[in-house]
Enzyme design. Sequence first.
Site, PDB file in Angstrom:
ATOM      1  N   HIS A   1       0.815  -1.216   0.000  1.00 32.39           N
ATOM      2  CA  HIS A   1       0.000   0.000   0.000  1.00 32.39           C
ATOM      3  C   HIS A   1       0.848   1.264   0.000  1.00 32.39           C
ATOM      4  O   HIS A   1       0.381   2.312  -0.450  1.00 32.39           O
ATOM      5  CB  HIS A   1      -0.950  -0.014   1.205  1.00 32.39           C
ATOM      6  CG  HIS A   1      -2.157  -0.878   0.979  1.00 32.39           C
ATOM      7  ND1 HIS A   1      -3.441  -0.424   1.119  1.00 32.39           N
ATOM      8  CD2 HIS A   1      -2.271  -2.170   0.603  1.00 32.39           C
ATOM      9  CE1 HIS A   1      -4.299  -1.392   0.847  1.00 32.39           C
ATOM     10  NE2 HIS A   1      -3.604  -2.466   0.542  1.00 32.39           N
TER      11      HIS A   1
ATOM     12  N   SER B   1       0.148  -0.924  -6.209  1.00 34.41           N
ATOM     13  CA  SER B   1       0.250  -2.192  -6.936  1.00 34.41           C
ATOM     14  C   SER B   1       0.998  -2.014  -8.250  1.00 34.41           C
ATOM     15  O   SER B   1       0.921  -0.954  -8.886  1.00 34.41           O
ATOM     16  CB  SER B   1      -1.149  -2.749  -7.220  1.00 34.41           C
ATOM     17  OG  SER B   1      -1.825  -3.062  -6.028  1.00 34.41           O
TER      18      SER B   1
ATOM     19  N   LYS C   1     -14.079  -8.572  -8.996  1.00 36.88           N
ATOM     20  CA  LYS C   1     -13.183  -9.409  -9.805  1.00 36.88           C
ATOM     21  C   LYS C   1     -12.537 -10.503  -8.959  1.00 36.88           C
ATOM     22  O   LYS C   1     -12.441 -11.662  -9.378  1.00 36.88           O
ATOM     23  CB  LYS C   1     -12.115  -8.533 -10.450  1.00 36.88           C
ATOM     24  CG  LYS C   1     -11.342  -9.206 -11.572  1.00 36.88           C
ATOM     25  CD  LYS C   1     -10.512  -8.181 -12.329  1.00 36.88           C
ATOM     26  CE  LYS C   1      -9.899  -8.807 -13.584  1.00 36.88           C
ATOM     27  NZ  LYS C   1      -9.205  -7.807 -14.396  1.00 36.88           N
ATOM     28  N   ASP C   2     -12.110 -10.135  -7.753  1.00 38.24           N
ATOM     29  CA  ASP C   2     -11.528 -11.121  -6.840  1.00 38.24           C
ATOM     30  C   ASP C   2     -12.568 -12.144  -6.402  1.00 38.24           C
ATOM     31  O   ASP C   2     -12.247 -13.319  -6.193  1.00 38.24           O
ATOM     32  CB  ASP C   2     -10.926 -10.432  -5.613  1.00 38.24           C
ATOM     33  CG  ASP C   2      -9.640  -9.699  -5.928  1.00 38.24           C
ATOM     34  OD1 ASP C   2      -8.990 -10.052  -6.931  1.00 38.24           O
ATOM     35  OD2 ASP C   2      -9.274  -8.772  -5.177  1.00 38.24           O
TER      36      ASP C   2
ATOM     37  N   GLU D   1       5.951 -33.995   0.246  1.00 33.52           N
ATOM     38  CA  GLU D   1       4.766 -33.492  -0.429  1.00 33.52           C
ATOM     39  C   GLU D   1       5.160 -32.841  -1.750  1.00 33.52           C
ATOM     40  O   GLU D   1       6.293 -32.373  -1.926  1.00 33.52           O
ATOM     41  CB  GLU D   1       4.052 -32.466   0.456  1.00 33.52           C
ATOM     42  CG  GLU D   1       3.352 -33.093   1.662  1.00 33.52           C
ATOM     43  CD  GLU D   1       1.985 -33.662   1.304  1.00 33.52           C
ATOM     44  OE1 GLU D   1       1.897 -34.431   0.334  1.00 33.52           O
ATOM     45  OE2 GLU D   1       1.010 -33.364   2.005  1.00 33.52           O
TER      46      GLU D   1
END
Length: 439
Positions: free
Chosen positions: A219, A223, A247-248, A291
């Site tokens: 922030h 971005s 959108k998210d 894994e």
Amino acid sequence: MSFPWAQQYQPVNPFMRWMDEKLPLPRLVYNAIGGGYPVPRNLNYMWNFGVLAGFCLVLQIVTGIVLAMHYASNATVAFASTEHIMRDVNWGWMLRYAHANGASMFFAVIYLHIFRGFFYSSYKAPREMVWLLGVVIFLLMMATGFMGYVLPWGQMSFWGAKVITGLFGAIPVVGEPIQIWLLGGYAPDNAALNRFFSLHYLLPFVIAGAVILHIWALHLTGSSNPTGVEVKQESDTIPFHPYYTAKDGYGLGIFLLIYCALLFFGPNLLGHPDNYIEANPLSTPAHIVPEWYFWPFYAILRAFTVDLHIPFTSIVIIEAKLLGVLAMFSAILLWFFLPWLDKGPVRSGHYRPLFRKFFWFGLIPAMLVLFYCGGAPAEEPFVMLSQIATAYYFLHFLVVLPIVSMVEKPEPLPYSITEAVLGEDKAAVLGENAKPVGV
């Protein structure tokens, strides 16, 4: 980054005004995800992975807390307590599968997030701290995932713990004391299980703290975006809410469809059948494998099969095991130096033709080979393929990337983010009636 056109939070409701004056949580939330936080208008779905990773972290913490209420970290009963969760606890089977497959989905999202950062050079100034904190989060995730894999106390859990902690024994002088300190003894047992359970429970909260710092750093700088061009005017941005929350939300819906399909139709698809056999120190599995999200680094570890000698003598400088350990850790640690290894002035891979070729036809195939070979037996041709892929992996970051960043000729960049979105619309591109940054 300060945007002069960012809306200021002004609560209308009297209670919210009082709350904002006494404890400005409403303002904090608004500035973080509301209209008070402008973001570039051209973000694509590759920028969904941060929100998905946050969702996965919350999912892991919630399911982990509930599972911890029923788990016993004692080598005598750990395996039985895991079966008790699966068979006797109400919805215990779903909680355990949700937690185990949630870890896999978490790592899948993070790998996509990291490689998005590689392609768009999200590590470049002014976002170096965002990237560095992201690498720290990844290392914490690796430690948490490893300790969680040990807790069911099946065959893979026990032997995985023995092999991975045994790597520290390769370090000269201090290696064996560190290994004994980690395990609380000479082999995985009650002490190791208690330590791993305690740390596995604690580390997700440490990760949450690192995530808060990661978001805070993001922030401060704003971005990144697919063009790599910085925000220049008001028309380059839109409020995070409602545009990117919607959108998210769509991306989260797609993610949940995949996650639920895995959870309900293939819950053991990414696990190992030997881990449903109780740990037995006297019975070594034919093929010890971690894994899937550890496979590329496990392949790098096993790629070193020959000791490093002084030329024309039999004097060993570094044993093969130690070389593998150093390479395995270096494979992640070198990410910390990417902001200084890549000196190119252009961020986005879309405008870097030579970089793009090495990324898609060099780094990505090398990583896919490492993923595959890490889960394959330690035999030919997998060892040789691991060695080739490992060599290219290090060459890409230490040699190819710095050279490419200095010699390539980037393609022309758009004047602004708005131009990249709206093309030849001159009024919009020049931001008519829009204020440039700093005015």
